[in-house]
Write a protein that holds these residues in place. Structure first.
Motif, short mmCIF file in Angstrom:
data_model
loop_
_atom_site.label_atom_id
_atom_site.label_comp_id
_atom_site.label_asym_id
_atom_site.label_seq_id
_atom_site.Cartn_x
_atom_site.Cartn_y
_atom_site.Cartn_z
N LYS A 39 -10.66 -0.43 -9.34
CA LYS A 39 -11.96 -0.17 -9.97
C LYS A 39 -12.88 0.61 -9.03
O LYS A 39 -12.87 0.35 -7.82
N SER A 194 -9.37 -9.85 -1.43
CA SER A 194 -9.23 -9.31 -0.07
C SER A 194 -9.53 -10.33 1.02
O SER A 194 -8.88 -10.36 2.06
N ARG A 209 -5.18 -10.38 -6.17
CA ARG A 209 -5.88 -9.19 -6.65
C ARG A 209 -6.67 -8.59 -5.50
O ARG A 209 -7.68 -9.16 -5.07
N THR A 212 -10.71 -4.02 -1.96
CA THR A 212 -11.30 -3.48 -0.74
C THR A 212 -10.29 -3.29 0.40
O THR A 212 -10.31 -2.27 1.08
N ARG A 218 -16.34 -0.24 -2.07
CA ARG A 218 -16.75 0.44 -3.30
C ARG A 218 -18.20 0.89 -3.15
O ARG A 218 -19.06 0.12 -2.73
C1 PLP Z 1 -13.09 -6.55 -7.73
C2 PLP Z 1 -12.23 -7.70 -8.06
C3 PLP Z 1 -11.19 -8.09 -7.19
C4 PLP Z 1 -10.91 -7.43 -5.86
O1 PLP Z 1 -11.87 -7.80 -4.93
P1 PLP Z 1 -11.76 -7.34 -3.38
O2 PLP Z 1 -12.62 -8.33 -2.68
O3 PLP Z 1 -12.26 -5.95 -3.32
O4 PLP Z 1 -10.34 -7.45 -2.99
C5 PLP Z 1 -10.39 -9.15 -7.59
N1 PLP Z 1 -10.58 -9.79 -8.76
C6 PLP Z 1 -11.57 -9.45 -9.61
C7 PLP Z 1 -11.72 -10.19 -10.89
C8 PLP Z 1 -12.42 -8.40 -9.28
O5 PLP Z 1 -13.41 -8.08 -10.14
#
Ligand code: PLP
Length: 222
Positions: A39, A194, A209, A212, A218
């Protein structure tokens, strides 16, 4: 940030850390799916991650996702809160919708799936810390909702997703989600980002997931 060599290095580092975290608790690293959260990052960043071996991606917003996907060979998870009026596009585009959290969204997904002739895999998002500002089904309602979704969607309902409270130790929340998935015999537990994916792996995450740590910070709020 879409410097291909930096993305490749970041992925390499994360893979090493996933493997270590898994082995530390006697788990098979291959059983953990890395969802690269792209994203706010351009399609070039997605392609760079694919060149470095990533194949599963996460996007928060359906419209943004549609500007980058589908991409042959890439799987797409919609991981952000989903408005019912975006369900149709999400059903056409996504391999998995990980933010199913209310009956009206289930209705919209079911209608869209019938129209499209395809049903993505689904995860129920649980508001595991019962935080008022967060999406996800409240924990007190989760068991009943999960049973309903199982009855409605069958094996398309693959598991659960959560985002624990930002402050404090996430581990008890990860255990809580894993226990809920066990109770319902669901294979997928999507938890860990992250900052906390190693704890999530220790607590039984099957999907993590990560945005970063792969793609950098971002610029835009997401
Ligand atoms: C943005 C997001 C992530 C990733 O987060 P990071 O801290 O950048 O790794 C994971 N899960 C969801 C639901 C998110 O919105």
């Amino acid at each position: 940030m879409s410097d291909p060599s930096l993305i490749a290095r970041n992925l390499e580092t994360i893979r090493t850390r996933i493997a270590t975290a898994a082995r530390n608790v006697g788990r098979d690293p291959e059983a953990i799916t890395l969802i690269a959260v792209s994203k706010t990052h351009p399609k070039e960043a997605v392609l760079a991650a694919m060149a470095a071996g990533a194949s599963v991606f996460g996007e928060n917003r359906v419209q943004e996702a549609a500007s980058k996907f589908p991409i042959a060979g890439a799987k797409l998870h919609i991981i952000g809160g989903l408005q019912t009026n975006k369900a149709e596009q999400a059903v056409r585009l996504a391999d998995s919708i990980d933010s199913l959290d209310r009956p009206r969204l289930a209705d919209a997904i079911a209608r869209a799936a019938e129209a499209a002739g395809r049903l993505p895999e689904l995860l129920v998002q649980v508001n595991i810390g019962d935080e008022p500002q967060k999406s996800g089904i409240p924990t007190a309602e989760a068991d009943a909702f999960i049973r309903l979704m199982r009855a409605r969607f069958g094996t398309a309902l693959q598991g659960l997703m959560c985002i624990p409270p930002a402050e404090g130790d996430p581990t008890p929340f990860f255990h809580k989600l894993a226990a809920m998935a066990d109770t319902h015999g669901l294979p997928v537990r999507s938890m860990g980002m992250s900052g906390d994916y190693e704890s999530a792996i220790a607590a039984g995450a099957t999907h993590i997931r990560i945005g970063t740590a792969i793609f950098g910070h971002r610029d835009l709020p997401a």
